[in-house]
Design a protein around this motif. Structure first.
Motif, PDB file in Angstrom:
ATOM      1  N   GLU A  62       0.866  -1.173   0.000  1.00 19.03           N
ATOM      2  CA  GLU A  62       0.000   0.000   0.000  1.00 19.03           C
ATOM      3  C   GLU A  62       0.907   1.229   0.000  1.00 19.03           C
ATOM      4  OE1 GLU A  62      -2.923   0.132   3.035  1.00 19.03           O
ATOM      5  OE2 GLU A  62      -3.604  -1.920   2.712  1.00 19.03           O
ATOM      6  N   THR A  63       0.670   2.132  -0.921  1.00 23.06           N
ATOM      7  CA  THR A  63       1.549   3.285  -1.056  1.00 23.06           C
ATOM      8  C   THR A  63       0.854   4.566  -0.599  1.00 23.06           C
ATOM      9  OG1 THR A  63       0.860   3.677  -3.346  1.00 23.06           O
ATOM     10  CG2 THR A  63       2.754   2.217  -2.995  1.00 23.06           C
ATOM     11  N   ILE A  64       1.663   5.553  -0.262  1.00 23.39           N
ATOM     12  CA  ILE A  64       1.146   6.867   0.098  1.00 23.39           C
ATOM     13  C   ILE A  64       0.900   7.685  -1.163  1.00 23.39           C
ATOM     14  CG2 ILE A  64       1.671   9.030   1.273  1.00 23.39           C
ATOM     15  CD1 ILE A  64       3.346   7.416   3.258  1.00 23.39           C
ATOM     16  N   ARG A  71       4.282   8.464 -12.998  1.00 27.56           N
ATOM     17  CA  ARG A  71       5.712   8.720 -12.864  1.00 27.56           C
ATOM     18  C   ARG A  71       6.541   7.613 -13.502  1.00 27.56           C
ATOM     19  NH1 ARG A  71       8.377  11.753 -12.994  1.00 27.56           N
ATOM     20  NH2 ARG A  71       9.911  11.607 -11.317  1.00 27.56           N
ATOM     21  N   LEU A  72       6.069   6.353 -13.391  1.00 23.01           N
ATOM     22  CA  LEU A  72       6.849   5.217 -13.888  1.00 23.01           C
ATOM     23  C   LEU A  72       6.424   4.757 -15.270  1.00 23.01           C
ATOM     24  CD1 LEU A  72       7.166   3.075 -10.628  1.00 23.01           C
ATOM     25  CD2 LEU A  72       8.552   5.022 -11.396  1.00 23.01           C
ATOM     26  N   GLY A  73       5.277   5.226 -15.736  1.00 20.76           N
ATOM     27  CA  GLY A  73       4.846   4.910 -17.090  1.00 20.76           C
ATOM     28  C   GLY A  73       4.263   3.527 -17.269  1.00 20.76           C
ATOM     29  N   VAL A  74       3.724   2.950 -16.202  1.00 23.67           N
ATOM     30  CA  VAL A  74       3.131   1.611 -16.268  1.00 23.67           C
ATOM     31  C   VAL A  74       1.838   1.599 -15.451  1.00 23.67           C
ATOM     32  CG1 VAL A  74       5.281   0.360 -16.698  1.00 23.67           C
ATOM     33  CG2 VAL A  74       4.601   0.868 -14.342  1.00 23.67           C
ATOM     34  N   PRO A  75       0.975   0.568 -15.640  1.00 19.20           N
ATOM     35  CA  PRO A  75      -0.282   0.491 -14.886  1.00 19.20           C
ATOM     36  C   PRO A  75      -0.054   0.433 -13.377  1.00 19.20           C
ATOM     37  CG  PRO A  75      -0.335  -0.996 -16.764  1.00 19.20           C
ATOM     38  CD  PRO A  75       1.088  -0.497 -16.652  1.00 19.20           C
ATOM     39  N   PRO A  76      -1.105   0.766 -12.592  1.00 21.71           N
ATOM     40  CA  PRO A  76      -0.965   0.853 -11.127  1.00 21.71           C
ATOM     41  C   PRO A  76      -0.367  -0.375 -10.453  1.00 21.71           C
ATOM     42  CG  PRO A  76      -3.045   1.818 -11.811  1.00 21.71           C
ATOM     43  CD  PRO A  76      -2.443   1.216 -13.040  1.00 21.71           C
ATOM     44  N   GLU A  77      -0.866  -1.568 -10.751  1.00 22.57           N
ATOM     45  CA  GLU A  77      -0.370  -2.751 -10.065  1.00 22.57           C
ATOM     46  C   GLU A  77       1.120  -2.948 -10.316  1.00 22.57           C
ATOM     47  OE1 GLU A  77      -1.278  -7.564  -9.649  1.00 22.57           O
ATOM     48  OE2 GLU A  77      -2.545  -6.293 -10.904  1.00 22.57           O
ATOM     49  N   ARG A  78       1.529  -2.736 -11.551  1.00 21.29           N
ATOM     50  CA  ARG A  78       2.937  -2.903 -11.895  1.00 21.29           C
ATOM     51  C   ARG A  78       3.788  -1.805 -11.249  1.00 21.29           C
ATOM     52  NH1 ARG A  78       5.252  -2.860 -18.095  1.00 21.29           N
ATOM     53  NH2 ARG A  78       7.469  -3.227 -17.582  1.00 21.29           N
ATOM     54  N   ARG A 138       4.078  -4.739  12.754  1.00 21.04           N
ATOM     55  CA  ARG A 138       4.715  -3.734  13.606  1.00 21.04           C
ATOM     56  C   ARG A 138       3.965  -2.402  13.626  1.00 21.04           C
ATOM     57  NH1 ARG A 138      10.074  -4.165  15.310  1.00 21.04           N
ATOM     58  NH2 ARG A 138      11.122  -6.129  14.812  1.00 21.04           N
ATOM     59  N   GLY A 139       2.806  -2.340  12.984  1.00 22.39           N
ATOM     60  CA  GLY A 139       2.027  -1.104  12.985  1.00 22.39           C
ATOM     61  C   GLY A 139       2.684   0.010  12.190  1.00 22.39           C
ATOM     62  N   LEU A 140       3.323  -0.373  11.084  1.00 20.51           N
ATOM     63  CA  LEU A 140       4.051   0.589  10.262  1.00 20.51           C
ATOM     64  C   LEU A 140       3.423   0.720   8.879  1.00 20.51           C
ATOM     65  CD1 LEU A 140       7.646  -0.714  11.088  1.00 20.51           C
ATOM     66  CD2 LEU A 140       6.491   1.253  12.132  1.00 20.51           C
ATOM     67  N   ARG A 141       3.786   1.764   8.190  1.00 14.78           N
ATOM     68  CA  ARG A 141       3.381   1.924   6.798  1.00 14.78           C
ATOM     69  C   ARG A 141       4.599   2.277   5.964  1.00 14.78           C
ATOM     70  NH1 ARG A 141       0.373   7.708   5.695  1.00 14.78           N
ATOM     71  NH2 ARG A 141       1.983   9.071   6.561  1.00 14.78           N
TER      72      ARG A 141
END
Length: 251
Positions: A62-64, A71-78, A138-141
């Motif tokens: 999961e990203t912020i 930015r990377l020029g590819v679909p979201p999952e990739r 660990r309750g981290l993101r």
């Protein structure tokens, strides 16, 4: 490289997604970057490179940031898998983890060099534990907002192993220490970009280092990253000449 280009025939190898991270830290009024010298038993053995490697099926974080596909020029999952690989490989090879407490969005982990953390790092490297599960436990993101896309390179068709590699830059989190913990390197060092001329590197690594010499401060590098094209790949090719030589084209 020239020998492989001359001898190549047939179908190019399948391209695998990969990520590598240029880790930066302050040094006086300027900055240094972290490089590893790959062990002779590894691919590209003896050459200096940045921490990184191929995307793993478990790299689904999961990203912020929400702009990674653009930015990377590819679909979201990739795109998210590439980002996950960048953070995971950095953790596996250096012990540096870009993460922070879920309930404290602006905080980044400091000391992750304890025996308990090292056991978790080793488990992630051995694929006994996914980075996503480790962060959840660990309750981290993931602090992917501390990761900045810089460039994209695709390995030439004549190489036996080919990668679609995204280069990122990131700042060393305060309180963390980069360590050679992967067992895949014979040397790890911090160095100024302009002091790497004697280090053997593949063209993508060399070009990345050279591109950083234009900046004096880390803040300038981060600002420049927003203007970099990390979606359009650089596709090197070798032009063989009649006199037995070769010309390397980077475009």
């Amino acid at each position: 490289m020239v020998k492989r280009a001359r001898e190549f025939s047939g179908t190019p190898a399948t391209v695998r997604d990969a990520a590598t991270v240029v880790l930066l830290r302050p040094s006086g009024e300027t900055f240094e970057l972290y490089v590893l010298r790959r062990a002779a038993t590894m691919a590209f053995g003896g050459l200096y490179a940045f921490p990184g490697g191929g995307v793993d099926p478990t790299d689904r974080p999961e990203t912020i940031r929400t702009d990674w596909p653009a930015r990377l020029g590819v679909p979201p999952e990739r795109a998210h898998a590439v980002v996950g690989a960048a953070v995971r490989e950095l953790f596996e090879e250096t012990g540096v983890l870009l993460a922070g407490p879920v309930e404290q969005p602006d905080r980044t982990l400091a000391d992750v060099g304890t025996a308990e953390w090292e056991a978790d790092r080793a488990a992630v490297a051995a694929r006994e534990l996914t980075l996503t599960d480790l962060l959840a436990r660990r309750g981290l993101r993931l602090r992917d907002d501390l990761l900045f896309a810089w460039a994209r390179w695709i390995t030439p068709e004549f190489e036996p192993k080919r990668y679609d590699t995204w280069f990122f830059v990131s700042l060393l989190p305060e309180g963390q220490v980069a360590r050679d913990v992967s067992g895949e390197a014979t040397e790890a060092t911090w160095t100024a970009p302009g002091a790497t001329s004697g280090l053997a590197m593949l063209p993508p690594t060399r070009r990345t280092v050279d591109s950083l010499t234009a900046y004096r401060e880390m803040a300038e590098v981060i600002a420049a990253a927003s203007r970099r094209d990390a979606a359009t790949p650089v596709t090197p090719r070798v032009e063989l000449t009649d006199d037995g030589g070769a010309l390397l084209h980077l475009s």
